[in-house]
Write a protein that holds these residues in place. Structure first.
Motif, PDB file in Angstrom:
ATOM      1  N   ARG A  18       0.830  -1.202   0.000  1.00 46.07           N
ATOM      2  CA  ARG A  18       0.000   0.000   0.000  1.00 46.07           C
ATOM      3  C   ARG A  18       0.866   1.254   0.000  1.00 46.07           C
ATOM      4  O   ARG A  18       0.552   2.249  -0.678  1.00 46.07           O
ATOM      5  N   GLY A  19       1.978   1.239   0.736  1.00 49.13           N
ATOM      6  CA  GLY A  19       2.871   2.390   0.730  1.00 49.13           C
ATOM      7  C   GLY A  19       3.504   2.626  -0.632  1.00 49.13           C
ATOM      8  O   GLY A  19       3.621   3.761  -1.093  1.00 49.13           O
ATOM      9  N   THR A  20       3.925   1.529  -1.309  1.00 46.79           N
ATOM     10  CA  THR A  20       4.505   1.675  -2.647  1.00 46.79           C
ATOM     11  C   THR A  20       3.491   2.255  -3.625  1.00 46.79           C
ATOM     12  O   THR A  20       3.808   3.133  -4.436  1.00 46.79           O
ATOM     13  N   ALA A  21       2.229   1.759  -3.554  1.00 49.37           N
ATOM     14  CA  ALA A  21       1.184   2.275  -4.459  1.00 49.37           C
ATOM     15  C   ALA A  21       0.904   3.746  -4.183  1.00 49.37           C
ATOM     16  O   ALA A  21       0.744   4.544  -5.121  1.00 49.37           O
ATOM     17  N   LEU A  22       0.872   4.148  -2.907  1.00 52.20           N
ATOM     18  CA  LEU A  22       0.620   5.549  -2.581  1.00 52.20           C
ATOM     19  C   LEU A  22       1.759   6.439  -3.082  1.00 52.20           C
ATOM     20  O   LEU A  22       1.536   7.554  -3.555  1.00 52.20           O
TER      21      LEU A  22
ATOM     22  N   GLY B 222       2.490   7.363   1.815  1.00 51.13           N
ATOM     23  CA  GLY B 222       3.237   6.170   1.456  1.00 51.13           C
ATOM     24  C   GLY B 222       4.403   5.916   2.388  1.00 51.13           C
ATOM     25  O   GLY B 222       4.696   4.770   2.746  1.00 51.13           O
ATOM     26  N   MET B 223       5.078   6.999   2.800  1.00 50.09           N
ATOM     27  CA  MET B 223       6.209   6.826   3.721  1.00 50.09           C
ATOM     28  C   MET B 223       5.726   6.296   5.069  1.00 50.09           C
ATOM     29  O   MET B 223       6.390   5.482   5.718  1.00 50.09           O
ATOM     30  N   GLY B 224       4.517   6.736   5.506  1.00 50.12           N
ATOM     31  CA  GLY B 224       3.983   6.216   6.767  1.00 50.12           C
ATOM     32  C   GLY B 224       3.694   4.724   6.685  1.00 50.12           C
ATOM     33  O   GLY B 224       3.957   3.976   7.642  1.00 50.12           O
TER      34      GLY B 224
ATOM     35  N   MET C  81      14.913  -0.482   2.405  1.00 52.30           N
ATOM     36  CA  MET C  81      15.345   0.216   1.198  1.00 52.30           C
ATOM     37  C   MET C  81      14.202   1.060   0.617  1.00 52.30           C
ATOM     38  O   MET C  81      14.407   2.205   0.213  1.00 52.30           O
ATOM     39  N   ASP C  82      12.986   0.505   0.591  1.00 52.61           N
ATOM     40  CA  ASP C  82      11.842   1.266   0.076  1.00 52.61           C
ATOM     41  C   ASP C  82      11.568   2.487   0.938  1.00 52.61           C
ATOM     42  O   ASP C  82      11.258   3.574   0.425  1.00 52.61           O
ATOM     43  N   PHE C  83      11.699   2.325   2.259  1.00 49.20           N
ATOM     44  CA  PHE C  83      11.453   3.448   3.151  1.00 49.20           C
ATOM     45  C   PHE C  83      12.497   4.547   2.950  1.00 49.20           C
ATOM     46  O   PHE C  83      12.169   5.742   2.905  1.00 49.20           O
ATOM     47  N   GLU C  84      13.784   4.144   2.827  1.00 50.19           N
ATOM     48  CA  GLU C  84      14.831   5.145   2.613  1.00 50.19           C
ATOM     49  C   GLU C  84      14.643   5.869   1.275  1.00 50.19           C
ATOM     50  O   GLU C  84      14.846   7.086   1.182  1.00 50.19           O
ATOM     51  N   LYS C  85      14.227   5.138   0.240  1.00 56.33           N
ATOM     52  CA  LYS C  85      13.993   5.776  -1.051  1.00 56.33           C
ATOM     53  C   LYS C  85      12.865   6.788  -0.959  1.00 56.33           C
ATOM     54  O   LYS C  85      12.957   7.917  -1.469  1.00 56.33           O
ATOM     55  N   ALA C  86      11.757   6.418  -0.293  1.00 58.32           N
ATOM     56  CA  ALA C  86      10.632   7.352  -0.147  1.00 58.32           C
ATOM     57  C   ALA C  86      11.044   8.551   0.701  1.00 58.32           C
ATOM     58  O   ALA C  86      10.654   9.699   0.417  1.00 58.32           O
ATOM     59  N   TYR C  87      11.862   8.319   1.731  1.00 64.76           N
ATOM     60  CA  TYR C  87      12.318   9.427   2.583  1.00 64.76           C
ATOM     61  C   TYR C  87      13.182  10.397   1.772  1.00 64.76           C
ATOM     62  O   TYR C  87      13.082  11.620   1.931  1.00 64.76           O
TER      63      TYR C  87
ATOM     64  N   ALA D 235       5.605  -0.970   7.846  1.00 62.16           N
ATOM     65  CA  ALA D 235       6.121  -2.265   7.404  1.00 62.16           C
ATOM     66  C   ALA D 235       7.483  -2.550   8.023  1.00 62.16           C
ATOM     67  O   ALA D 235       7.765  -3.679   8.440  1.00 62.16           O
ATOM     68  N   VAL D 236       8.359  -1.529   8.096  1.00 58.49           N
ATOM     69  CA  VAL D 236       9.675  -1.715   8.714  1.00 58.49           C
ATOM     70  C   VAL D 236       9.530  -2.022  10.194  1.00 58.49           C
ATOM     71  O   VAL D 236      10.273  -2.837  10.758  1.00 58.49           O
ATOM     72  N   ALA D 237       8.563  -1.385  10.867  1.00 55.87           N
ATOM     73  CA  ALA D 237       8.361  -1.644  12.289  1.00 55.87           C
ATOM     74  C   ALA D 237       7.912  -3.075  12.534  1.00 55.87           C
ATOM     75  O   ALA D 237       8.288  -3.691  13.543  1.00 55.87           O
ATOM     76  N   LEU D 238       7.091  -3.631  11.606  1.00 52.43           N
ATOM     77  CA  LEU D 238       6.638  -5.013  11.791  1.00 52.43           C
ATOM     78  C   LEU D 238       7.723  -6.013  11.455  1.00 52.43           C
ATOM     79  O   LEU D 238       7.808  -7.076  12.080  1.00 52.43           O
ATOM     80  N   GLN D 239       8.552  -5.708  10.466  1.00 50.61           N
ATOM     81  CA  GLN D 239       9.636  -6.611  10.063  1.00 50.61           C
ATOM     82  C   GLN D 239      10.944  -5.816  10.020  1.00 50.61           C
ATOM     83  O   GLN D 239      11.397  -5.395   8.945  1.00 50.61           O
TER      84      GLN D 239
END
Length: 399
Positions: free
Chosen positions: A352-356, A365-367, A384-390, A372-376
């Motif tokens: 859902r974050g990637t789609a947003l 999307g970053m939220g 990597m996806d979170f850092e890219k969005a940040y 997702a990072v907090a769960l895993q």
């Protein structure tokens, strides 16, 4: 801006001018040619060949050949004489005016030719109608003649039959009268000479007369018709061909719409449908995967994995809004939030974050990626996806 062609070759005789223009690697199908009695133009992108002729030529008798990497103009001169040059000595303004006049004259000629063709076509249509009328009249006349002959023959045969019947009836009446008279006289003489008091015997029944049967009893006849998928009756149908057609239609409906009555028991199992959708997804058939997951959901299955996998297929197809909706539905089904479903919830948040983010809503999307990072926390892909969005969000803020 087109490139003017200057490396052409020309030669002349008293009656003819021949011009050879190289195509410079352009295919002959991409050549557009326009010509008049004193102007020639050939356009083959990005090149342009244009010549205002020194004198006029006979356009209907001239010809142009395109092939073998060149254009060959064979122009028939109006006057038999040698030209001093191929091109007329004109200024740009004179060339512009002449080009305009030539274009107007060509348009007028085209309109006149179109009108002439329309008039000729209309005349041909009228001629065809008149010819058809004549053909129909001759055909009707021939039919009337045939009807008249047949009627005449039938009337003649009828008259002959009537005359023959009248002759037979006249002969029969005459013979019957001739035979009845002596019989009556004999019977009268017999009665006069030999009187008798005996009564006449009773009339005996004729042995050749058949007895009339009794009326049949009433009853009800029940008719049972065989159920058929086609409206035609059994005697007019082709059963093997119709059965084959029904199988093909059922297969087509099964491929497109998943008709329940046409499906096998396995195709009504959500787990089997999920495995089928997974196989489609692995093979790159994302539409087939979406159809399999959707059918499994439509028969009442509430498996979160169906929504998660359909979201992945929608993302592969670029249906980002549907991806967000399926991920949200899957998260609603993944309750209560326990350790056993943390991996599935992390994947839902990540998708859902990637789609947003791809929809342009970077903050939301970053939220989702952060969740997702907090769960895993040990999943490098989510990090990597979170850092890219940040990084994208920081770049937007700096701008």
């Amino acid at each position: 801006m087109p490139v003017l062609v200057k490396d052409y070759i020309w030669r002349q005789t008293e009656n003819m001018v021949v011009i050879r223009v190289p195509l410079n690697g352009v295919h002959c199908s991409k050549v557009d040619i326009f010509s008049s009695d004193n102007y020639i133009k050939a356009h083959f992108h990005p090149f342009l060949f244009e010549v205002f002729l020194f004198s006029s030529v006979k356009e209907p008798r001239s010809k142009c050949t395109v092939g073998d990497g060149k254009i060959v103009f064979e122009l028939q001169k109006t006057e038999c004489d040698y030209w001093e040059n191929l091109e007329a000595n004109l200024s740009k303004e004179e060339q512009r005016e002449m080009r305009k006049k030539i274009l107007e004259r060509s348009q007028e000629n085209a309109r006149a030719e179109q009108e002439r063709k329309c008039v000729k076509r209309a005349e041909l249509d009228r001629l065809a109608v008149r010819h058809q009328i004549v053909i129909d009249a001759n055909q009707r006349k021939r039919i009337d003649e045939i009807k008249g002959k047949v009627k005449e023959i039938a009337m003649r045969e009828l008259e002959e039959w009537k005359s023959s019947n009248q002759t037979k009836e006249t002969k029969g009446k005459y013979s019957s009268v001739k035979q009845d008279v002596p019989t009556e006289r004999k019977s009268a003489i017999y009665k006069k000479n030999f009187p008798t008091n005996k009564s006449s015997p009773a009339v005996e029944p004729d042995e050749n007369v058949k007895p009339v049967p009794l009326p049949r009893q009433n009853g009800t006849v029940k008719v049972h018709f065989t159920a058929r998928a086609f409206p035609t009756p059994q005697r007019e149908s082709q059963a093997p061909e119709e059965e084959e057609w029904l199988k093909k239609q059922a297969e087509a409906r099964r491929r497109v719409g998943f008709v329940v009555e046409d499906l096998s028991p396995d195709e009504l199992d959500p787990v089997w449908l999920k495995e089928k959708g997974d196989n489609f997804f692995k093979l790159g058939n994302y539409l087939g995967a979406v159809s399999a997951y959707s059918h499994a959901i439509s028969i009442g299955s509430k498996m979160p994995a169906l929504y998660m996998n359909r979201a992945a297929a929608h993302m592969a197809l670029g249906n980002l809004h549907k991806t967000v909706d399926d991920c949200s539905t899957a998260l609603e089904l993944l309750t209560p939030c326990v350790e056993m479903n943390s991996l599935s919830r992390a994947r839902c948040h990540a998708r859902r974050g990637t789609a947003l983010c791809r929809l342009g809503m970077m903050q939301q999307g970053m939220g989702e990626l952060k969740a997702a990072v907090a769960l895993q926390p040990n999943d490098d892909k989510h990090k990597m996806d979170f850092e890219k969005a940040y990084t994208y969000v920081e770049a937007d803020e700096l701008e």
